[in-house]
Design a protein around this motif. Structure first.
Motif, PDB file in Angstrom:
ATOM      1  N   LEU A  31     -21.490  -4.894  28.801  1.00 18.01           N
ATOM      2  CA  LEU A  31     -20.461  -5.978  29.556  1.00 18.01           C
ATOM      3  C   LEU A  31     -21.696  -6.533  28.863  1.00 18.01           C
ATOM      4  N   SER A  32     -22.779  -6.701  29.940  1.00 17.73           N
ATOM      5  CA  SER A  32     -23.753  -8.134  30.550  1.00 17.73           C
ATOM      6  C   SER A  32     -24.983  -7.771  29.704  1.00 17.73           C
ATOM      7  N   GLY A  33     -25.585  -6.341  29.015  1.00 16.36           N
ATOM      8  CA  GLY A  33     -26.482  -5.945  27.913  1.00 16.36           C
ATOM      9  C   GLY A  33     -27.352  -6.149  28.999  1.00 16.36           C
ATOM     10  N   LEU A  34     -27.581  -5.696  30.403  1.00 20.32           N
ATOM     11  CA  LEU A  34     -28.586  -4.886  31.236  1.00 20.32           C
ATOM     12  C   LEU A  34     -28.000  -3.690  31.311  1.00 20.32           C
ATOM     13  N   SER A  35     -29.293  -2.985  31.675  1.00 27.89           N
ATOM     14  CA  SER A  35     -29.516  -1.703  31.630  1.00 27.89           C
ATOM     15  C   SER A  35     -28.938  -1.253  32.482  1.00 27.89           C
TER      16      SER A  35
END
Length: 491
Positions: A31-35
């Motif tokens: 959802l956030s694009g953070l790993s």
């Protein structure tokens, strides 16, 4: 608040918001694009995200940015914030018991409401029993002693090394003079034996150490054994290079837990130096091999060292578990003022982990059949210097028996006050093997309880109060039986 705690609070809030939305770490990552690994480190309090990353998370989780970065926690996480802000985790000596702070926080974070209820219960109990920070630290040290069978080999070895370095003969009684000489010549101490006596407020103190000038102020009323012990403790602080230490004996205040722990280590060192393990073990082997208990020999053993009976009894709690494998024992110290019927348990150690005869904080009456109370009554009536007695104490309610040695002496710093120490050894197969005299007829046996209020011994001539705790328990049991019958009758 410390930076690490700020990271932890943010991580807890992120985990809470994620789980509220039924998102896995993988889902939040998508959802956030953070790993996923980055988010995991944030939630564990290892990393604090930069503002742009916080903005992404607040947008995707639909949480205002200010709410995400606020240190204020929601109701179910509030207890964690209170714990972190109170710095109670810094007060608890977690490292002493091999516990990592991060692991403890994980436990709290996974079930905050339940853990908060548990912590609140502990705090409430502590308040009801007037459980102070001092009491908590002392209880921690006592638990540490019990976990190690009250034997610390590193300190024992340090004593042997110290004695060799300073040419102290451990086969002979150590004097205060030879220890004083080392303190002065090697560590630059100055001794003052007049100043403390000028201050009436300090009449209970034996010594005060002034670090700036390395001046040791000493009370003149101390006997040779007490002075030798204080000198030995001072040598321990210096030889073991303890920076954190207490400055009075008896101690009146502390700044941190390390001071309390180092005070214990220094006392242990002093006891091991004045009462060498090899010498005591040899003498005890001879005593234990006798077919009948030799009281004269036992008292001669105590007097063969330049130490108080209390120091001797405490030293036995180190030596018996290690050298004789007698590990189920307890140590008690009582104080008593002549002309009163009150007895105060000031110190206790239990390596047996059994309940009896633990201290009771409910203002109840300790069993007057205990030998440690008998010797106190006797010495307050006779005013002798030292009273010794022993008995086999049977605890019918616990089905346990202890061989108990006890000595009483005057308190040199309080007129009309006395103290007793007691060493109890659980009678089991190991003790029967080690002590040849144990089953001899010359040892008095006595049924005992813990307190009068909880004792079921009938027709006790020294009972101080009715067994109200037992009566209350019996009444509740009877009520439960009647209710059980009614349940059966109407089912």
């Amino acid at each position: 608040m410390e930076e690490d705690y700020i990271k932890l609070i943010f991580g807890l809030k992120l985990k809470q918001k994620r789980t509220e939305r039924n998102l896995s770490l993988f889902g939040l990552s998508k959802l956030s694009g953070l790993s996923k690994s980055y988010l995991n480190e944030i939630e564990k309090g290892k990393k604090y995200p930069k503002p742009d990353k916080i903005a992404i998370l607040s947008e995707k989780l639909d949480v205002p940015y200010d709410q995400m970065v606020s240190l204020k926690l929601d109701k179910n996480l509030a207890p964690i914030g209170e714990i972190l802000q109170s710095k109670i985790l810094k007060e608890i000596p977690l490292e002493l018991f091999g516990i990592k702070e991060s692991n403890l926080i994980d436990i709290v974070a996974n079930a905050p409401a339940k853990v908060n209820a548990f912590i609140s219960t502990i705090i409430e109990i502590a308040q009801n029993y007037n459980f102070s920070r001092e009491s908590f630290y002392l209880a921690s040290v006592r638990s540490f002693q019990e976990a190690n069978n009250n034997y610390f080999d590193e300190i024992e070895q340090s004593v042997v090394t110290f004695a060799k370095a300073y040419q102290i003969d451990l086969t002979k009684p150590i004097t205060s003079h030879e220890l004083e000489e080392i303190l002065i010549e090697e560590f630059g101490y100055t001794m003052n034996q007049t100043e403390l006596d000028k201050h009436q407020e300090l009449d209970n103190l034996r010594s005060v150490y002034v670090p700036n000038t390395k001046t040791l102020l000493l009370a003149s009323r101390m006997d040779e054994a007490q002075k030798t012990f204080i000198y030995a403790k001072e040598l321990a602080y210096n030889y073991l290079e303890f920076k954190e230490r207490l400055y009075t004996f008896s101690w009146i205040k502390f700044e941190n837990f390390d001071q309390v722990l180092n005070n214990f280590y220094a006392s242990y060192f002093a006891g091991a130096l004045i009462l060498p393990k090899a010498s005591i073990s040899e003498k005890l082997h001879k005593l234990f091999a006798k077919k009948a208990f030799d009281e004269t020999l036992f008292l001669d053993i105590i007097q063969s060292f330049n130490a108080s009976p209390e120091s001797f009894y405490q030293r036995l709690t180190n030596i018996l578990p290690k050298e004789f494998n007698i590990q189920n024992l307890f140590f008690l110290r009582f104080t008593h003022r002549a002309g009163t019927e009150r007895f105060h348990l000031k110190k206790e150690l239990h390596l047996s982990h059994q309940h009896s005869p633990h201290a009771n904080e409910s203002n109840e009456h300790y069993c007057r059949r205990w030998v440690s109370l008998k010797v106190l009554k006797e010495i307050s009536n006779t005013q002798k210097e030292h009273i010794f007695n022993m008995q086999i104490s049977n605890y019918p309610s616990d089905d346990m028996r202890y061989l108990v040695f006890s000595s009483a002496t005057k308190d040199p710093f309080k007129e009309g006050h006395f103290r007793s120490i007691a060493l109890g050894l659980l009678i089991d197969k190991q003790l029967l093997r080690k002590l040849a005299f144990l089953e001899h007829a010359n040892i008095q046996q006595m049924d005992v309880g813990v307190t009068c209020e909880r004792c079921n011994i009938k027709d006790c001539q020294v009972r101080q109060a009715p067994a109200i705790r037992l009566e209350h328990k019996a009444k509740n049991k009877q009520i439960a039986l009647v209710v059980e019958d009614l349940m059966k009758k109407f089912s």
